[in-house]
Design a protein around this motif. Sequence first.
Motif, PDB file in Angstrom:
ATOM      1  N   THR A 206      14.077  -2.452  49.644  1.00 23.56           N
ATOM      2  CA  THR A 206      14.678  -3.061  48.329  1.00 23.56           C
ATOM      3  C   THR A 206      15.313  -1.425  47.895  1.00 23.56           C
ATOM      4  OG1 THR A 206      13.227  -4.550  47.978  1.00 23.56           O
ATOM      5  CG2 THR A 206      14.555  -3.864  46.186  1.00 23.56           C
TER       6      THR A 206
ATOM      7  N   ARG B 230      27.408  -6.131  45.358  1.00 18.52           N
ATOM      8  CA  ARG B 230      28.063  -6.750  46.256  1.00 18.52           C
ATOM      9  C   ARG B 230      29.226  -5.892  47.165  1.00 18.52           C
ATOM     10  NH1 ARG B 230      28.567  -9.422  41.820  1.00 18.52           N
ATOM     11  NH2 ARG B 230      30.679  -8.959  41.320  1.00 18.52           N
TER      12      ARG B 230
ATOM     13  N   VAL C  92      22.210  -9.548  48.329  1.00 21.07           N
ATOM     14  CA  VAL C  92      22.297  -9.081  46.974  1.00 21.07           C
ATOM     15  C   VAL C  92      21.101  -9.640  46.042  1.00 21.07           C
ATOM     16  CG1 VAL C  92      23.707  -9.066  45.009  1.00 21.07           C
ATOM     17  CG2 VAL C  92      24.787  -8.851  47.133  1.00 21.07           C
ATOM     18  N   VAL C  93      20.108  -8.839  45.358  1.00 27.10           N
ATOM     19  CA  VAL C  93      19.437  -9.440  44.832  1.00 27.10           C
ATOM     20  C   VAL C  93      19.757  -9.439  43.076  1.00 27.10           C
ATOM     21  CG1 VAL C  93      17.197  -8.825  43.659  1.00 27.10           C
ATOM     22  CG2 VAL C  93      17.556  -7.962  46.046  1.00 27.10           C
ATOM     23  N   ASP C  94      20.342  -8.486  42.720  1.00 27.73           N
ATOM     24  CA  ASP C  94      21.006  -8.475  41.564  1.00 27.73           C
ATOM     25  C   ASP C  94      22.329  -7.598  41.478  1.00 27.73           C
ATOM     26  OD1 ASP C  94      20.099  -5.957  40.781  1.00 27.73           O
ATOM     27  OD2 ASP C  94      18.351  -6.685  40.153  1.00 27.73           O
ATOM     28  N   ASP C  95      23.014  -7.338  40.295  1.00 25.77           N
ATOM     29  CA  ASP C  95      24.241  -6.731  40.429  1.00 25.77           C
ATOM     30  C   ASP C  95      23.855  -5.136  40.809  1.00 25.77           C
ATOM     31  OD1 ASP C  95      25.706  -8.545  39.369  1.00 25.77           O
ATOM     32  OD2 ASP C  95      25.997  -8.130  37.393  1.00 25.77           O
ATOM     33  N   ARG C  96      22.663  -4.560  40.708  1.00 31.32           N
ATOM     34  CA  ARG C  96      22.535  -3.215  40.985  1.00 31.32           C
ATOM     35  C   ARG C  96      21.252  -3.037  42.136  1.00 31.32           C
ATOM     36  NH1 ARG C  96      21.505   0.200  35.938  1.00 31.32           N
ATOM     37  NH2 ARG C  96      21.365   1.802  37.485  1.00 31.32           N
ATOM     38  N   THR C  97      20.967  -4.065  42.933  1.00 32.05           N
ATOM     39  CA  THR C  97      19.853  -4.104  43.718  1.00 32.05           C
ATOM     40  C   THR C  97      20.266  -4.951  45.081  1.00 32.05           C
ATOM     41  OG1 THR C  97      18.327  -4.203  41.860  1.00 32.05           O
ATOM     42  CG2 THR C  97      17.576  -4.384  44.164  1.00 32.05           C
TER      43      THR C  97
ATOM     44  N   ASN D 123      29.287  -2.316  42.547  1.00 33.26           N
ATOM     45  CA  ASN D 123      28.156  -3.399  42.257  1.00 33.26           C
ATOM     46  C   ASN D 123      27.429  -3.784  43.530  1.00 33.26           C
ATOM     47  OD1 ASN D 123      27.579  -6.459  42.413  1.00 33.26           O
ATOM     48  ND2 ASN D 123      28.154  -6.257  40.371  1.00 33.26           N
TER      49      ASN D 123
END
Length: 527
Positions: free
Chosen positions: A91, A109, A137-142, A107
């Motif tokens: 992660t 993405r 993609v976990v969230d916008d920054r991960t 991002n």
Amino acid sequence: MTMLLRRLLLACTGLAALAAPAAAQPAPQRVLRVAPHADLRTLDPVVASITITRIHGLMVYETLFAWDSRLTPHPQMADRHEVSADGLTHTIGLRDGLRFHDGRPVNARDVVASLGRWMARDTTGGKLREYLASLDVVDDRTIALKLTKPLGMVPFALGSAVGAIPVIMREEDARTDPHTPITSAIGSGPFRFNRGEWRPGARVVYDRNPDYVPRGEPADGLAGGRQVKVDRVEWQIMPDPQTAAAALQTGEIDIWEQPSQDLLPLLSRGRDIRVERYTSLSNQVMLRPNHLHPPFNDPRARLALAHATDQADFLAAGFGDERFWRRCNAYFVCGTVNGTEAGAEAYAVPNLETARRLLSESGYRGEPLVLTTSYDIAPIGRMAEVAAERLKRAGFNVDLQVADWGTVTTRQQNRNPPSQGGYNLFVTYASGATMQSPLTNIGTNMGCERAWAGWPCDAEAERLRNAVVEAADEPARLAAVETLHRHLAQVQPYRVLGQFDQPYARRANISGVLDAPVMLYWNIEKR
């Protein structure tokens, strides 16, 4: 008004002007002027693995991790890297302040799309993809990178500075077919590519990115804080060595990236010039055959190349004084931990009789073989001349075709037969950082369609390369490297032509050049 009064008024005006504070003047631009080793023709560092495009890519883009001067990976765009207890899930979180040059935040993405495109093209990325279960993609920054087997290579791979590099592009750019070069150059790195001042064949310009937020650590190789200490970097294309040498001596340029070896003694005597190495790893020279077409689709013809050539002939022609080069038959670079020459002992001395026999057994009957080259990078052109002359002695009918370097590198990607714009052979060289590991060595990737130009295809070589990647400990890994090397010596993905040290030259008022796989232009100061 009397003449005397006019004179008094003029005098007072002059005194007032002297007394008044001077109007603020803009500070002169700090411009670093460089003669690069080649012209920039391709902007996409994923499609083109050539050094000039890689340097361009590292100025404009960034990677999740970055290698220090010892090739150890450290977080770069990443600020968080967590590995699950079973070793299968990595992660990775993005650090603050990452923005593309168009102002949009980077991002997750963008990261997923960029890594997917890179894995489709690169030797290291392709190897990582073989073990990839998912990339999400976990969230916008991960992001979450999941593997089928635990591997310790993930940070090293994601920080690669060799081959096609895993730069993070905008999602819309990264969705481009991995075999189609993108023509934009909008990254999140410390420099902005100045397209308006780009003049192919003459000049390439990079401006300092005022919105770039460097890491806080000291610069070390590609890792740490990428502090830009000049306002602008100009590459002035100077293919003629005498012109570049004169420009350096007069101060017209500040750095000559790859000075001609025969001019090094002259440059070294200059009071205001310093000649130095920018990396401690030697470069490797290679004669690369095209495995798609006869005769080099037959390993006997490739073995004939090894028996027909004397490394010293090439290295002396390309790099002059023997103190700058050495014979070496190690695919993974002599002097490194992987630098075994096991299995290649027979190629230390040429054997034309053996070369002719193997060539005949391969079915070759004197058809013209296209050797494509350029004198834009003088050592490559000179070594191609040696190849043409030496191979003819062994029975090869060599057609030496010369063009500009941009045309040569474009042609290297052409899979057509030589009669339709393809080729049979080319001479080139690559950095020691690229070639020192089975994971990164672009020439020993024998993964067929996934391989570098020349497209060697050998299932056993790939199985043995996997054994290196999966080795449980260092003794097992080194044993696997030796087994792999013995096999490579028999199938000859390319003929190793030895290795050399390439210094650069700078003006004495230039400092801060970092030890790295390629020339870097952050951290440099101009006094």
